[in-house]
Design a protein around this motif. Structure first.
Motif, mmCIF file in Angstrom:
data_model
loop_
_atom_site.group_PDB
_atom_site.id
_atom_site.type_symbol
_atom_site.label_atom_id
_atom_site.label_comp_id
_atom_site.label_asym_id
_atom_site.label_seq_id
_atom_site.Cartn_x
_atom_site.Cartn_y
_atom_site.Cartn_z
ATOM 1 N N UNK A 6 10.708 5.703 2.328
ATOM 2 C CA UNK A 6 8.975 5.548 1.217
ATOM 3 C C UNK A 6 8.763 4.070 0.954
ATOM 4 N N UNK A 7 7.706 3.570 1.458
ATOM 5 C CA UNK A 7 7.763 1.880 1.363
ATOM 6 C C UNK A 7 7.369 2.324 -0.339
ATOM 7 N N UNK A 8 7.910 1.406 -1.159
ATOM 8 C CA UNK A 8 7.173 1.375 -2.637
ATOM 9 C C UNK A 8 7.037 0.340 -2.427
ATOM 10 N N UNK A 9 6.413 0.013 -3.813
ATOM 11 C CA UNK A 9 5.021 -0.840 -3.893
ATOM 12 C C UNK A 9 4.562 -2.431 -3.796
ATOM 13 N N UNK A 10 6.376 -2.302 -4.544
ATOM 14 C CA UNK A 10 6.887 -4.333 -4.749
ATOM 15 C C UNK A 10 7.699 -4.695 -2.318
ATOM 16 N N UNK A 11 7.182 -3.163 -1.699
ATOM 17 C CA UNK A 11 7.770 -3.763 -0.716
ATOM 18 C C UNK A 11 8.814 -3.292 0.091
ATOM 19 N N UNK A 12 9.793 -2.956 -0.777
ATOM 20 C CA UNK A 12 10.831 -2.213 -0.025
ATOM 21 C C UNK A 12 10.884 -0.787 0.577
ATOM 22 N N UNK A 50 0.995 10.078 -6.245
ATOM 23 C CA UNK A 50 -0.090 9.499 -5.491
ATOM 24 C C UNK A 50 1.340 8.907 -4.031
ATOM 25 N N UNK A 51 0.883 9.207 -2.916
ATOM 26 C CA UNK A 51 1.574 8.415 -1.767
ATOM 27 C C UNK A 51 -0.037 7.730 -0.427
ATOM 28 N N UNK A 52 0.241 7.160 -0.145
ATOM 29 C CA UNK A 52 -0.508 6.455 1.247
ATOM 30 C C UNK A 52 0.217 7.364 2.094
ATOM 31 N N UNK A 53 -0.917 7.957 2.830
ATOM 32 C CA UNK A 53 -0.087 8.256 4.616
ATOM 33 C C UNK A 53 -0.839 8.126 5.914
ATOM 34 N N UNK A 54 0.225 6.986 6.411
ATOM 35 C CA UNK A 54 -0.602 6.252 7.690
ATOM 36 C C UNK A 54 -1.244 7.447 8.563
ATOM 37 N N UNK A 82 -5.099 8.504 0.851
ATOM 38 C CA UNK A 82 -3.990 8.993 0.065
ATOM 39 C C UNK A 82 -4.004 10.637 -0.569
ATOM 40 N N UNK A 83 -3.029 10.894 -0.702
ATOM 41 C CA UNK A 83 -2.543 12.411 -0.914
ATOM 42 C C UNK A 83 -1.493 12.721 -1.998
ATOM 43 N N UNK A 84 -1.285 13.739 -2.692
ATOM 44 C CA UNK A 84 -0.060 14.167 -3.770
ATOM 45 C C UNK A 84 1.110 14.323 -2.969
ATOM 46 N N UNK A 97 8.785 9.756 8.813
ATOM 47 C CA UNK A 97 7.503 9.135 8.844
ATOM 48 C C UNK A 97 7.939 8.283 7.247
ATOM 49 N N UNK A 98 6.824 7.267 7.494
ATOM 50 C CA UNK A 98 6.432 6.332 6.237
ATOM 51 C C UNK A 98 5.621 6.582 5.338
ATOM 52 N N UNK A 99 5.697 7.036 4.295
ATOM 53 C CA UNK A 99 4.711 6.841 3.389
ATOM 54 C C UNK A 99 4.462 5.735 2.083
ATOM 55 N N UNK A 100 3.157 5.254 2.081
ATOM 56 C CA UNK A 100 3.480 4.658 1.046
ATOM 57 C C UNK A 100 2.902 3.925 -0.407
#
Length: 107
Positions: A6-12, A50-54, A82-84, A97-100
């Motif tokens: 899970x890539x957090x909004x702050x980039x971590x 919400x997450x953003x799937x690559x 974007x997905x829920x 998998x990485x999700x933003x």
């Protein structure tokens, strides 16, 4: 079990072991991850998970239902991919998998 980044909004990045059958939202919430609000608890009625799937993962997932697509209209700043997260069941095939998480969910 799948390791989801899970890539957090702050980039971590936070890597979470999520059991197969849980949703991406459940994996984040039950493991104490910050950034997925999930106000409705996974009922597809709030759009706060919400997450953003690559792009390279979108085609591998079950497509969004009509209900999810309708709820995405209420999501803050949706983007391509974007997905829920409450509507995406985890499988072992999703390992790595990485999700933003969007900036609108920075908490």
């Amino acid at each position: 079990m799948a390791k989801i980044n899970y890539r957090l909004a702050d980039g971590t990045d936070q890597i979470v072991d999520v059991p197969a059958g849980w949703s991406l939202m459940e994996g984040a919430v039950k493991k104490g991850l910050r950034g997925i609000l999930a106000d409705c608890g996974g009922a597809c009625s709030c759009a706060t998970c919400q997450v953003v799937i690559p792009d390279d993962w979108i085609a591998r997932l079950t497509p969004a239902s009509e209900e999810e697509e309708a709820m995405m209209e209420f999501a803050a700043d949706p983007q391509a991919g974007s997905r829920l997260s409450c509507q995406i069941p985890v499988s072992e095939a999703m390992d790595g998998m990485t999700v933003q998480l969007p900036k609108t969910q920075l908490i």
